[in-house]
Design a protein around this motif. Structure first.
Motif, short mmCIF file in Angstrom:
data_model
loop_
_atom_site.label_atom_id
_atom_site.label_comp_id
_atom_site.label_asym_id
_atom_site.label_seq_id
_atom_site.Cartn_x
_atom_site.Cartn_y
_atom_site.Cartn_z
N UNK A 1 -38.11 24.48 45.39
CA UNK A 1 -37.50 23.54 44.56
C UNK A 1 -38.58 22.41 44.26
N UNK A 2 -39.06 21.78 45.56
CA UNK A 2 -39.47 20.62 45.87
C UNK A 2 -40.93 20.39 45.40
N UNK A 3 -41.91 21.39 45.16
CA UNK A 3 -43.04 21.95 44.34
C UNK A 3 -42.87 21.91 43.06
N UNK A 4 -42.30 22.43 42.96
CA UNK A 4 -41.81 21.88 41.04
C UNK A 4 -41.63 21.15 41.05
N UNK A 5 -40.99 20.47 40.98
CA UNK A 5 -40.88 18.92 40.79
C UNK A 5 -42.06 18.04 41.43
N UNK A 6 -42.56 17.99 42.62
CA UNK A 6 -43.87 17.42 42.59
C UNK A 6 -44.91 17.50 41.13
N UNK A 7 -45.04 19.21 41.01
CA UNK A 7 -45.75 19.71 40.31
C UNK A 7 -45.61 19.26 38.67
N UNK A 8 -44.74 19.22 38.67
CA UNK A 8 -44.06 18.84 37.12
C UNK A 8 -43.48 17.37 36.94
N UNK B 1 -34.87 31.19 56.44
CA UNK B 1 -35.47 31.35 56.33
C UNK B 1 -35.65 31.29 54.41
N UNK B 2 -35.73 32.21 53.94
CA UNK B 2 -34.96 32.38 52.84
C UNK B 2 -34.95 31.09 51.94
N UNK B 3 -33.77 30.55 52.51
CA UNK B 3 -33.15 29.58 51.92
C UNK B 3 -34.33 28.66 52.21
N UNK B 4 -34.74 28.20 53.36
CA UNK B 4 -35.85 26.90 53.39
C UNK B 4 -37.70 27.65 52.47
N UNK B 5 -37.99 28.54 51.92
CA UNK B 5 -38.86 28.76 51.23
C UNK B 5 -38.04 28.83 49.54
N UNK B 6 -37.19 28.60 49.41
CA UNK B 6 -36.39 28.37 48.57
C UNK B 6 -36.25 26.73 48.03
N UNK B 7 -36.25 26.33 49.12
CA UNK B 7 -35.82 24.97 49.61
C UNK B 7 -37.31 24.60 48.81
N UNK C 1 -42.74 31.28 38.38
CA UNK C 1 -43.45 31.72 37.01
C UNK C 1 -42.90 30.14 36.29
N UNK C 2 -42.62 29.53 36.01
CA UNK C 2 -42.80 27.73 35.97
C UNK C 2 -43.80 27.30 36.83
N UNK C 3 -43.97 27.07 38.05
CA UNK C 3 -44.99 26.76 38.59
C UNK C 3 -46.36 27.60 38.19
N UNK C 4 -46.59 28.94 37.43
CA UNK C 4 -47.86 29.39 37.37
C UNK C 4 -47.68 28.67 35.56
N UNK C 5 -47.02 29.08 34.64
CA UNK C 5 -47.31 28.20 33.48
C UNK C 5 -48.00 26.84 33.49
N UNK C 6 -47.23 25.88 34.59
CA UNK C 6 -47.22 24.67 34.07
C UNK C 6 -48.85 24.71 35.10
N UNK C 7 -49.51 25.19 35.97
CA UNK C 7 -50.50 24.89 36.38
C UNK C 7 -51.25 25.73 35.29
N UNK C 8 -51.73 26.67 34.96
CA UNK C 8 -52.12 27.62 33.93
C UNK C 8 -52.27 25.70 32.10
#
Length: 367
Positions: free
Chosen positions: A39-46, A30-36, A321-328
């Protein structure tokens, strides 16, 4: 120092997992799925962040520009302007924001774990204001003409390491409670903000403009060399912290004495990881200025999503943290467009209420 960090059910001392082997495997999956998913959410957000701005850029344009930049090809005249906007303005900006957020968040996780308190961060201990003063001092003494980037980095890092050594040294020598440590950090913050204000008061127009950038916290002038330095430091540091994640679990959840009984060399591990945490914060401040609260909020978002085991928490905190600053940064670019609100101001609006909430709901941590 008072032991305050709550021991989670999924992260016992020493990094092992309780319960049966089947339960542990399901929990790990479950934790590996959350990590994956992170990663996907970060790439899409970028990718989505690159499309935000006054110049009309679509997601297809971003993919096309990336393909041209990576694999090469013929750049048509009608796409040249869009390509330049994407590769020279938008991509450095979003990548610097993500790398800075990841570095600050990992720095916060390290400090909170090693000091065993969820209210600690580079900002609340006065490290970020001290780093900003170090950078501002170098700018004032050397001037803005032909000032190499390494000089401001060195100024920020020396001041951050000095303040960290003073604050943590005093806290250890006097056996201070956590509340006193935080008050000492607040005092350091006030002192270095006053010193930075004094430099601004005496600076000429060009130097003043350069110093103000550090106090606001911004990624507005991001260039590829900034991304290279901050990104490289983050990419080197994060895997390094993972090598000590089990030691960090033992110190954070069992305390120094128990950690020693597990074979952890507590003193060198603590000093080394604190130095690494301070270095991460200092490098970010030297390029982006003071961005408070990411080192506080990022780790708490990560804990809610993936738990407190540092083997998973450290990489997920980098993503949060990366997503937080990206959204901000995206909010800062759109809320009163075409004007741009510095990302440090937007994060402060988010982090301030969260910090108050943590103080009100975790009063035991201040005892």
């Amino acid at each position: 120092m008072t032991a305050t960090l709550e021991t989670p059910a999924d992260a016992p001392a020493g990094g092992g997992a309780p319960g049966g082997a089947g339960v542990a495997r399901r929990r790990e999956r479950r934790k590996l799925l959350v990590l994956a998913a992170g990663v996907v959410a970060s790439v899409l957000a970028l990718l989505a962040s690159v499309t935000i701005g006054t110049a009309g850029v679509g997601l297809g344009d971003v993919v096309r520009a990336l393909r041209l930049a990576v694999f090469g090809g013929t750049l048509s005249a009608d796409f040249a302007s869009t390509y330049s906007v994407i590769t020279q303005l938008r991509l450095p900006r979003v990548l610097l924001a993500f790398a800075a957020g990841a570095a600050l968040s990992v720095s916060g996780v390290l400090m909170q774990g090693l000091l065993r308190n969820p209210l600690v961060s580079p900002f609340t201990l006065g490290v970020s204001p001290a780093a900003a003063f170090g950078a501002a001092l170098v700018i004032t003494l050397a001037g803005t003409q032909h000032l190499p980037a390494w000089a401001t980095i060195a100024g920020a890092m020396i001041m951050a390491l000095t303040v960290s050594a003073v604050v943590l040294g005093i806290a250890t020598a006097r056996r201070m409670a956590v509340a006193t440590l935080l008050l000492l950090g607040i005092a350091m913050t006030q002192i270095f903000e006053a010193l930075t204000s004094a430099l601004q008061f005496t600076a000429n127009e060009n130097t003043l403009q350069a110093i103000i950038r550090w106090t606001f916290g911004s990624v507005n002038d991001a260039v590829w060399s900034d991304v290279l330095v901050v990104g490289t430091v983050a990419l080197v540091a994060i895997p390094l912290t993972l090598m000590f994640s089990k030691d960090l679990n033992a110190i954070a959840f069992a305390g120094d004495d128990a950690a020693r009984s597990f074979g952890v060399n507590v003193g060198p591990v603590r000093v080394g990881l604190i130095a690494l945490a301070v270095t991460l914060a200092a490098v970010v401040v030297s390029f982006c200025g003071i961005i408070g609260f990411v080192g506080l909020v990022g780790p708490h978002i990560a804990r809610l999503a993936i738990g407190a085991d540092h083997r998973h928490l450290l990489p997920f905190a980098a993503l949060s943290g990366g997503l937080l600053l990206l959204i901000a940064d995206a909010v800062g670019r759109t809320v009163i467009a075409p004007a741009v609100v510095p990302v440090g101001i937007v994060v402060a609006f988010i982090g301030g209420p969260v910090f108050i909430y943590l103080i009100l709901t975790r009063r035991n941590t201040l005892k």
